[in-house]
Design a protein around this motif. Structure first.
Motif, PDB file in Angstrom:
ATOM      1  N   ASP A  34      10.157 -10.890   5.944  1.00  0.00           N
ATOM      2  CA  ASP A  34      10.210 -10.163   4.246  1.00  0.00           C
ATOM      3  C   ASP A  34      10.171  -9.287   4.049  1.00  0.00           C
ATOM      4  N   ALA A  35       8.340  -8.534   4.631  1.00  0.00           N
ATOM      5  CA  ALA A  35       8.756  -7.175   3.350  1.00  0.00           C
ATOM      6  C   ALA A  35       9.300  -5.933   4.006  1.00  0.00           C
ATOM      7  N   PHE A  36      10.031  -6.276   5.151  1.00  0.00           N
ATOM      8  CA  PHE A  36      11.332  -5.192   5.509  1.00  0.00           C
ATOM      9  C   PHE A  36      12.395  -4.804   4.907  1.00  0.00           C
ATOM     10  N   VAL A  37      12.808  -6.497   4.743  1.00  0.00           N
ATOM     11  CA  VAL A  37      14.049  -6.751   3.396  1.00  0.00           C
ATOM     12  C   VAL A  37      13.580  -6.271   2.665  1.00  0.00           C
ATOM     13  N   ALA A  38      12.996  -6.461   2.265  1.00  0.00           N
ATOM     14  CA  ALA A  38      12.476  -5.676   1.018  1.00  0.00           C
ATOM     15  C   ALA A  38      12.446  -4.610   0.696  1.00  0.00           C
ATOM     16  N   ALA A  39      11.880  -4.228   1.913  1.00  0.00           N
ATOM     17  CA  ALA A  39      11.726  -2.475   1.243  1.00  0.00           C
ATOM     18  C   ALA A  39      13.052  -1.513   1.862  1.00  0.00           C
ATOM     19  N   HIS A  40      13.547  -2.095   2.251  1.00  0.00           N
ATOM     20  CA  HIS A  40      15.278  -1.201   3.374  1.00  0.00           C
ATOM     21  C   HIS A  40      16.440  -1.909   2.379  1.00  0.00           C
ATOM     22  N   PHE A  41      15.965  -3.793   1.409  1.00  0.00           N
ATOM     23  CA  PHE A  41      17.551  -4.049   0.920  1.00  0.00           C
ATOM     24  C   PHE A  41      17.647  -4.968  -0.354  1.00  0.00           C
ATOM     25  N   GLN A  42      15.650  -4.890  -0.817  1.00  0.00           N
ATOM     26  CA  GLN A  42      15.869  -5.231  -2.165  1.00  0.00           C
ATOM     27  C   GLN A  42      16.484  -3.584  -3.090  1.00  0.00           C
ATOM     28  N   ASP A  43      16.723  -4.424  -4.102  1.00  0.00           N
ATOM     29  CA  ASP A  43      16.830  -2.962  -5.325  1.00  0.00           C
ATOM     30  C   ASP A  43      16.171  -3.235  -6.304  1.00  0.00           C
ATOM     31  N   PRO A  44      15.255  -2.677  -6.823  1.00  0.00           N
ATOM     32  CA  PRO A  44      15.020  -1.531  -6.192  1.00  0.00           C
ATOM     33  C   PRO A  44      14.011  -1.795  -5.287  1.00  0.00           C
ATOM     34  N   PRO A  45      13.765  -0.816  -4.102  1.00  0.00           N
ATOM     35  CA  PRO A  45      13.267  -1.585  -2.362  1.00  0.00           C
ATOM     36  C   PRO A  45      11.478  -1.043  -3.302  1.00  0.00           C
ATOM     37  N   VAL A  46      10.516  -2.070  -2.813  1.00  0.00           N
ATOM     38  CA  VAL A  46       9.642  -2.484  -2.721  1.00  0.00           C
ATOM     39  C   VAL A  46       8.991  -2.169  -1.148  1.00  0.00           C
ATOM     40  N   ALA A  47       8.057  -0.663  -1.660  1.00  0.00           N
ATOM     41  CA  ALA A  47       6.844  -1.143   0.048  1.00  0.00           C
ATOM     42  C   ALA A  47       6.657  -1.299  -0.242  1.00  0.00           C
ATOM     43  N   PRO A  48       5.979  -1.855   1.653  1.00  0.00           N
ATOM     44  CA  PRO A  48       5.272  -2.520   1.841  1.00  0.00           C
ATOM     45  C   PRO A  48       3.914  -2.545   2.358  1.00  0.00           C
ATOM     46  N   THR A  49       3.565  -1.978   0.946  1.00  0.00           N
ATOM     47  CA  THR A  49       2.177  -2.598   0.677  1.00  0.00           C
ATOM     48  C   THR A  49       0.750  -3.667   1.069  1.00  0.00           C
ATOM     49  N   PRO A  50      -0.648  -3.387   0.992  1.00  0.00           N
ATOM     50  CA  PRO A  50      -0.876  -4.199   1.082  1.00  0.00           C
ATOM     51  C   PRO A  50      -1.268  -5.443   0.139  1.00  0.00           C
ATOM     52  N   GLU A  51      -0.817  -4.918  -0.992  1.00  0.00           N
ATOM     53  CA  GLU A  51      -0.549  -6.140  -2.289  1.00  0.00           C
ATOM     54  C   GLU A  51       0.885  -6.979  -2.118  1.00  0.00           C
ATOM     55  N   GLN A  52       1.472  -5.792  -1.207  1.00  0.00           N
ATOM     56  CA  GLN A  52       3.076  -7.032  -1.179  1.00  0.00           C
ATOM     57  C   GLN A  52       2.553  -8.037  -0.160  1.00  0.00           C
ATOM     58  N   LEU A  53       1.879  -7.469   0.933  1.00  0.00           N
ATOM     59  CA  LEU A  53       1.823  -8.363   2.253  1.00  0.00           C
ATOM     60  C   LEU A  53       1.709  -8.930   1.111  1.00  0.00           C
ATOM     61  N   GLY A  54       0.265  -8.596   0.834  1.00  0.00           N
ATOM     62  CA  GLY A  54      -0.806 -10.537   0.527  1.00  0.00           C
ATOM     63  C   GLY A  54       0.289 -11.707  -1.199  1.00  0.00           C
TER      64      GLY A  54
END
Length: 637
Positions: A598-618
């Motif tokens: 899910d973190a990879f999908v959010a970083a590469h396919f979501q608009d706008p992209p969401v970087a896989p930071t520790p907060e995002q992983l949490g």
């Protein structure tokens, strides 16, 4: 006084080399004469003979092509050719007495020369591989006994010819006659003529031809039916009209010799099979073959592989070769070798491992169900004890052929028949099965348990038979029954139809596993999260060994997090991996995989992209926890 004759048998590769050896001057030494070309010996050269003059020995000159297959040959016993000595017939030609002695290398061990020529045809391979079976059937036919041979279709044309020939009988082969044997054009009846005969279908023409052959049989002939299963297959309870007619025809001539063939995956009615005095089953290929009756057996990798093919792959081992082709018939094996040579013809230096991988890919392409697994043990984090336990079993399955001959009787007792992986969903039970197949260099078939169950009586058992038959043909192979409890549940004495079908499937699985050949590497793996439902007869150590694959512990969970993070290119340094591992305590490997997916999908396919930071992983871990709680609440309702 008599003088013993010094005889040596020299083998040359061609006529030109033989002619060159005949032209050697008489004063030349034996060692120099043998070093002048690619010559070999039938027997090792006795010590000291290489310094004798050529005129003092009596050479027997032979062509290598005229020797029987598998004849051991020896090189001359020296490392390099000695320089030609001076002509002793000339003045001053003798060696000085104080000349240092010429160094002679220690005698070499006998070198095995690959017995097969560059071309090895499928009929030759079949006769070599099945020599024992062919001799057995031929002896039965000579004794005027009819034989039913169960063998795969590609080898049947090569088998019946050799069997009939060795039996000394003329073969009358059942083949479909041409629709119109007369080449002259026939007069066509007018349209609508009521006397127009109905055109016979191919099976009816075969039956008519069979009637003719049976009437014409005599003491010097054998009736050959290449496809008895296709002509009259089925069960005794549902005999087709054709099966009834074939049964009547064959039983109507009990004194005549008949040779029929059926495929292992197709059944022949027992009432028809009883017409034959003996049934012989021919499957796979043997571990060793014998070229001649008076010769030691040779590994299959020497008998069914040509010299050029063996030399093409570095570190080729004919003994190791067998376990990669044990379930193939000789025709398929030869096709696989031609495919491997074609694939690697432009590669600079292929090795034996490349050959085995290519053969595995070839088998997967030939099968519509089996595939080459792409998961290894390195792709599964943690579970070190489970891996070590499985590795010990793989070592036995793939290495039992190296046991000394005195332990042959223990092979069937050492080799595990299969495993049952049990544990909660999502713990990687199917992944372990694929990793096992990869470590065995095997193909794999994953079958969902409910897919095996058929609608009609006997269909489920037939599905099981076909799965195991295909697994043996693709050996080394791994068969995985997912949701194993759906087809292997405890048998019951109740008389309901569903229970009877389940009992029959369990009995068929037991029959197939008890019939495993130790030399054909095949593993059966069942996966379930309800081990208590599995029939006890399958849980015996000699059949299935149960291995628990539970939820990962803290160490395994941390390894999984780092493995998936590296796979998706996500940084979990600085203690992030430990925080995620703590938050996912009690979760399975599939849950951990979903976090990084899910973190990879959010970083590469979501608009706008969401970087896989520790907060995002949490946040992703929190969403997963909430989703699981909602599922549990829905289940309680």
């Amino acid at each position: 006084m008599t003088t013993s004759v010094r005889r040596i048998s020299v083998v040359a590769p061609d006529q030109a080399s033989l002619a060159a050896l005949r032209r050697q001057p008489p004063h030349i030494t034996v060692g120099h004469a043998l070093a002048s070309g690619p010559y070999l010996l039938l027997l090792p050269l006795p010590p000291g003979w290489d310094v004798l003059s050529w005129e003092t020995v009596s050479p027997e000159l032979l062509l290598q092509a005229d020797l029987p297959h598998g004849t051991p040959l020896y090189p001359p016993a020296y490392a390099s050719p000695a320089p030609p000595p001076p002509d002793l017939t000339k003045r001053g030609g003798a060696e000085p007495a104080d000349a240092p002695p010429r160094e002679r290398a220690a005698p070499e061990e006998p070198v095995y020369r690959h017995p097969q020529p560059e071309e090895l045809h499928e009929d030759q391979a079949t006769v070599l591989a099945y020599g024992r079976d062919i001799a057995q059937v031929a002896s039965l036919l000579r004794a005027r006994l009819s034989v039913l041979v169960v063998a795969e279709k590609p080898v049947v044309p090569h088998l019946w010819r050799e069997m009939a020939s060795r039996a000394g009988l003329r073969a009358e082969v059942l083949e479909e006659p041409p629709e119109n044997e007369d080449d002259a054009p026939q007069e066509q009846p007018p349209p609508g003529d009521p006397l127009i005969p109905m055109q016979q279908n191919p099976r009816q023409r075969l039956l008519a031809r069979l009637r003719e052959l049976v009437r014409g049989l005599n003491d010097d002939t054998v009736l050959v039916v290449q496809h008895l299963d296709l002509l009259a297959g089925g069960s005794d309870g549902q005999l087709s009209p054709e099966a009834r007619e074939v049964t009547e025809l064959l039983h109507g001539a009990p004194e005549r010799v008949m040779l029929a063939f059926a495929a292992p995956s197709l059944s022949v009615p027992e009432v028809l099979a009883e017409r034959f005095s003996t049934r012989v089953t021919i499957t796979g290929v043997p571990r060793t073959v014998r070229f001649r009756d008076d010769q030691e057996e040779q590994p299959l990798g020497r008998a069914l592989v040509s010299a050029g093919e063996a030399e093409r792959f570095d570190r080729y081992d004919p003994v190791e070769f067998y376990k990669h082709v044990a379930g193939m018939n000789p025709v398929l094996l030869r096709q696989a070798m031609r495919y491997a040579i074609s694939v690697h013809k432009d590669h600079p230096a292929p090795v034996a491992r490349d050959l085995y991988s290519t053969i595995r890919a070839f088998k997967a392409q030939m099968s519509s169900n089996f595939e080459v697994p792409d998961v290894g043990f390195d792709d599964i984090a943690g579970y070190d004890e489970v891996k070590a336990h499985i590795q010990r079993a793989i070592d036995i399955v793939m290495g039992h052929h190296r046991l000394p001959p005195q332990y042959d009787h223990l092979r069937t007792k050492l080799i595990p028949r299969g495993f049952i992986f049990h544990g909660p969903p999502g713990t990687g039970k199917t992944l372990f099965a694929k990793a096992i197949a990869n470590r065995m260099n095997a193909t794999i078939l994953v079958v969902s348990g409910p897919e095996v169950m058929g609608t009609y009586v006997g269909e489920s058992e037939r599905n099981v038979r076909e799965i195991f038959a295909e697994a043996r043909r693709n050996a080394p192979s791994v068969v995985v029954f997912d949701e194993f409890d759906s087809i292997a549940s405890r048998r019951s004495e109740h008389s309901d139809g569903g229970t009877r079908a389940g009992n029959a499937v369990v009995a068929q699985i037991l029959t197939e596993m008890d019939g495993f050949r130790p030399e054909v590497p095949t593993l059966v793996i069942g996966t379930t999260n309800r081990l208590n439902l599995i029939d006890e007869a399958l849980l015996r150590p000699s059949r299935f060994e149960s291995i628990a694959i539970d939820l990962p512990n803290d160490e395994a969970r941390l390894k999984m997090i780092n493995l998936h993070a590296a796979k998706f290119g996500i940084d979990v340094g600085g203690g992030v991996d430990e925080l995620i591992a703590s938050a996912l305590r009690g979760r399975n490997g599939d849950d951990i995989h979903s976090v990084f997916r899910d973190a990879f999908v959010a970083a590469h396919f979501q608009d706008p992209p969401v970087a896989p930071t520790p907060e995002q992983l949490g946040q992703i871990v929190g969403q997963l926890q909430r989703k699981r709680r909602e599922q549990r609440r829905s289940g309680r309702r």
